[in-house]
Design a protein around this motif. Structure first.
Motif, mmCIF file in Angstrom:
data_model
loop_
_atom_site.group_PDB
_atom_site.id
_atom_site.type_symbol
_atom_site.label_atom_id
_atom_site.label_comp_id
_atom_site.label_asym_id
_atom_site.label_seq_id
_atom_site.Cartn_x
_atom_site.Cartn_y
_atom_site.Cartn_z
ATOM 1 N N THR A 1 0.812 -1.217 0.000
ATOM 2 C CA THR A 1 0.000 0.000 0.000
ATOM 3 C C THR A 1 0.848 1.271 0.000
ATOM 4 O O THR A 1 0.745 2.096 -0.899
ATOM 5 N N ILE A 2 1.708 1.417 1.009
ATOM 6 C CA ILE A 2 2.440 2.668 1.162
ATOM 7 C C ILE A 2 3.448 2.873 0.040
ATOM 8 O O ILE A 2 3.533 3.966 -0.553
ATOM 9 N N GLY A 3 4.205 1.830 -0.296
ATOM 10 C CA GLY A 3 5.162 1.943 -1.393
ATOM 11 C C GLY A 3 4.501 2.323 -2.704
ATOM 12 O O GLY A 3 4.896 3.300 -3.358
ATOM 13 N N PRO A 4 3.471 1.571 -3.140
ATOM 14 C CA PRO A 4 2.783 1.957 -4.371
ATOM 15 C C PRO A 4 2.150 3.350 -4.298
ATOM 16 O O PRO A 4 2.119 4.067 -5.299
ATOM 17 N N ALA A 5 1.629 3.738 -3.135
ATOM 18 C CA ALA A 5 1.036 5.067 -3.003
ATOM 19 C C ALA A 5 2.083 6.153 -3.238
ATOM 20 O O ALA A 5 1.825 7.150 -3.938
ATOM 21 N N LEU A 6 3.268 5.971 -2.678
ATOM 22 C CA LEU A 6 4.330 6.948 -2.891
ATOM 23 C C LEU A 6 4.806 6.937 -4.342
ATOM 24 O O LEU A 6 5.172 7.979 -4.901
ATOM 25 N N ALA A 7 4.779 5.758 -4.956
ATOM 26 C CA ALA A 7 5.113 5.681 -6.384
ATOM 27 C C ALA A 7 4.110 6.485 -7.203
ATOM 28 O O ALA A 7 4.485 7.213 -8.141
ATOM 29 N N LEU A 8 2.824 6.366 -6.870
ATOM 30 C CA LEU A 8 1.811 7.178 -7.541
ATOM 31 C C LEU A 8 2.102 8.661 -7.362
ATOM 32 O O LEU A 8 2.044 9.446 -8.322
ATOM 33 N N ALA A 9 2.417 9.046 -6.141
ATOM 34 C CA ALA A 9 2.643 10.458 -5.855
ATOM 35 C C ALA A 9 3.820 11.029 -6.636
ATOM 36 O O ALA A 9 3.768 12.155 -7.133
#
Length: 232
Positions: A105-113
């Motif tokens: 969750t957190i890793g992919p979310a930061l990748a999106l950002a």
């Protein structure tokens, strides 16, 4: 990828995984693709979801090579030294929950950002994250697998929310959460055996075909490898 402009540029995050590697290989073989950049812990620049700053550093390093027409976050974690899929509430532990959310969750979310702003503007672009059907709340009929289900459900919400924002600046972009199905990979092997599903190359081909068909009005959706729209 016939729907993308000739000479499109692609970026795979998590390219050492079975599906990520297969995606990178198929895109590299596409004569219409000008460049494929594959990121992993071993790449240059390196990207490691356990080190959030590495995501921002990699994005900044790759900015001059953009814009990107296709970005796929092909990462995922089902088990780790902190634990595996829980069968009962009694099996839950805080460390494994935190690890699952950090990777799924957190890793992919930061990748999106960090990477969504690098999508091509004024032309078609695609950004996908690998989710899982077990992350569907509406489809959950068996229970269990608490950490994995919850972390993928949270990823789906982040993707949906990002799609709304990205549409304001990139109206031709499509963001999608993808369920790859059961694939022969290190993630699945401990639970169902070494040969339990389709080869990674077949999964990659299916996922790219789904993305190729999606339109801007589909952005923010949750899709299976066969093109079926999945419930949240």
């Amino acid at each position: 990828m016939q729907s993308l402009p000739t000479g499109y540029q692609a970026l795979i995050l998590g390219a050492t995984g079975a599906i990520g590697g297969a995606l990178a290989a198929q895109l590299a073989a596409d004569p219409r693709c000008a460049q494929v950049v594959a990121l992993s812990r071993q790449s240059t620049p390196a990207m490691d979801f356990e080190q959030p700053q590495s995501i921002a550093t990699a994005a900044e390093a790759l900015r001059p090579q953009g814009p990107w027409h296709l970005i796929v976050v092909a990462t995922g974690m089902l088990s780790s030294p902190t634990g595996g899929p829980e069968k009962r509430l009694a099996d839950l532990n805080a460390t494994h929950l935190a690890t699952s959310f950090a990777t799924n969750t957190i890793g992919p979310a930061l990748a999106l950002a960090h990477f969504a702003p690098q999508l091509a503007k004024g032309e078609r672009s695609l950004l996908a994250v690998l989710s899982a059907k077990v992350g569907s709340i509406g489809d959950n009929r068996l229970g269990g697998w608490y950490s994995y289900r919850a972390s993928k459900a949270a990823l789906n919400m982040l993707l949906k929310t990002a799609a709304i924002e990205v549409a304001r600046t990139h109206p031709q972009a499509v963001l999608a959460a993808l369920h790859p199905g059961t694939v022969d990979s290190a993630l699945s092997a401990p639970f169902r055996g070494a040969q339990i599903g389709r080869p990674p190359a077949a999964a990659a081909q299916d996922l790219l075909a789904v993305l190729d068909r999606l339109q801007p009005q589909d952005s923010g959706g949750f899709w299976a490898y066969d093109g079926q729209r999945l419930p949240w």
